[in-house]
Design a protein around this motif. Structure first.
Motif, PDB file in Angstrom:
ATOM      1  N   ALA A 118     -11.057   1.879   4.722  1.00 27.55           N
ATOM      2  CA  ALA A 118      -9.753   2.549   4.734  1.00 27.55           C
ATOM      3  C   ALA A 118      -9.505   3.335   3.445  1.00 27.55           C
ATOM      4  O   ALA A 118      -8.432   3.890   3.258  1.00 27.55           O
ATOM      5  CB  ALA A 118      -8.638   1.528   4.950  1.00 27.55           C
ATOM      6  N   GLY A 119     -10.463   3.361   2.552  1.00 23.10           N
ATOM      7  CA  GLY A 119     -10.334   4.131   1.320  1.00 23.10           C
ATOM      8  C   GLY A 119      -9.894   3.324   0.121  1.00 23.10           C
ATOM      9  O   GLY A 119      -9.568   3.884  -0.916  1.00 23.10           O
ATOM     10  N   GLY A 120      -9.843   2.007   0.258  1.00 20.95           N
ATOM     11  CA  GLY A 120      -9.448   1.143  -0.850  1.00 20.95           C
ATOM     12  C   GLY A 120      -7.948   0.857  -0.830  1.00 20.95           C
ATOM     13  O   GLY A 120      -7.172   1.495  -0.128  1.00 20.95           O
ATOM     14  N   ASN A 130      -5.663   1.278  -3.161  1.00 23.42           N
ATOM     15  CA  ASN A 130      -4.816   2.361  -3.680  1.00 23.42           C
ATOM     16  C   ASN A 130      -4.524   3.385  -2.601  1.00 23.42           C
ATOM     17  O   ASN A 130      -3.383   3.845  -2.466  1.00 23.42           O
ATOM     18  CB  ASN A 130      -5.463   3.030  -4.887  1.00 23.42           C
ATOM     19  N   ASN A 131      -5.530   3.755  -1.826  1.00 26.87           N
ATOM     20  CA  ASN A 131      -5.326   4.721  -0.752  1.00 26.87           C
ATOM     21  C   ASN A 131      -4.416   4.144   0.331  1.00 26.87           C
ATOM     22  O   ASN A 131      -3.543   4.836   0.844  1.00 26.87           O
ATOM     23  CB  ASN A 131      -6.668   5.138  -0.145  1.00 26.87           C
ATOM     24  N   MET A 132      -4.612   2.885   0.690  1.00 29.93           N
ATOM     25  CA  MET A 132      -3.783   2.262   1.718  1.00 29.93           C
ATOM     26  C   MET A 132      -2.321   2.234   1.280  1.00 29.93           C
ATOM     27  O   MET A 132      -1.413   2.508   2.079  1.00 29.93           O
ATOM     28  CB  MET A 132      -4.282   0.848   2.017  1.00 29.93           C
ATOM     29  N   GLU A 139      -0.913   4.304  -0.897  1.00 29.12           N
ATOM     30  CA  GLU A 139      -0.431   5.687  -0.910  1.00 29.12           C
ATOM     31  C   GLU A 139      -0.051   6.150   0.492  1.00 29.12           C
ATOM     32  O   GLU A 139       1.004   6.769   0.696  1.00 29.12           O
ATOM     33  CB  GLU A 139      -1.478   6.622  -1.502  1.00 29.12           C
ATOM     34  N   VAL A 140      -0.886   5.847   1.479  1.00 25.70           N
ATOM     35  CA  VAL A 140      -0.602   6.232   2.866  1.00 25.70           C
ATOM     36  C   VAL A 140       0.687   5.571   3.347  1.00 25.70           C
ATOM     37  O   VAL A 140       1.541   6.218   3.973  1.00 25.70           O
ATOM     38  CB  VAL A 140      -1.796   5.873   3.784  1.00 25.70           C
ATOM     39  N   ARG A 173       3.729   7.203   1.537  1.00 21.11           N
ATOM     40  CA  ARG A 173       3.994   8.541   2.081  1.00 21.11           C
ATOM     41  C   ARG A 173       4.682   8.448   3.446  1.00 21.11           C
ATOM     42  O   ARG A 173       5.636   9.190   3.718  1.00 21.11           O
ATOM     43  CB  ARG A 173       2.714   9.358   2.197  1.00 21.11           C
ATOM     44  N   GLU A 194       1.927  18.553   1.407  1.00 17.66           N
ATOM     45  CA  GLU A 194       1.067  17.423   1.093  1.00 17.66           C
ATOM     46  C   GLU A 194       0.589  17.480  -0.359  1.00 17.66           C
ATOM     47  O   GLU A 194      -0.222  16.666  -0.765  1.00 17.66           O
ATOM     48  CB  GLU A 194      -0.124  17.388   2.047  1.00 17.66           C
TER      49      GLU A 194
END
Length: 62
Positions: free
Chosen positions: A29-31, A33-35, A37-38, A41, A61
């Protein structure tokens, strides 16, 4: 309560589960931090829509 991220997962031809499955799913899922951020947002979009009303145009974006 069970964590679906720990459920058995076929990974590189092997079945893994528990913490290993969780780590793979998070990485895919991108790590974390990415989860986060998603999720943030998505929450901001919902908040803006509730404040200003729904709109079909996407937010910048950048």
């Amino acid at each position: 309560m069970s964590d679906p991220y720990c459920a058995p997962l076929n990974y590189n031809g092997r079945i893994i589960s528990g913490g290993a499955a969780r780590a793979v799913r998070i990485a895919q899922a991108g790590g974390l931090n990415n989860m986060i951020e998603v999720a943030v947002r998505a929450g901001v979009v919902v908040a803006i829509q509730q404040i200003f009303g729904s709109s079909n145009r996407p937010l910048d974006e950048g």
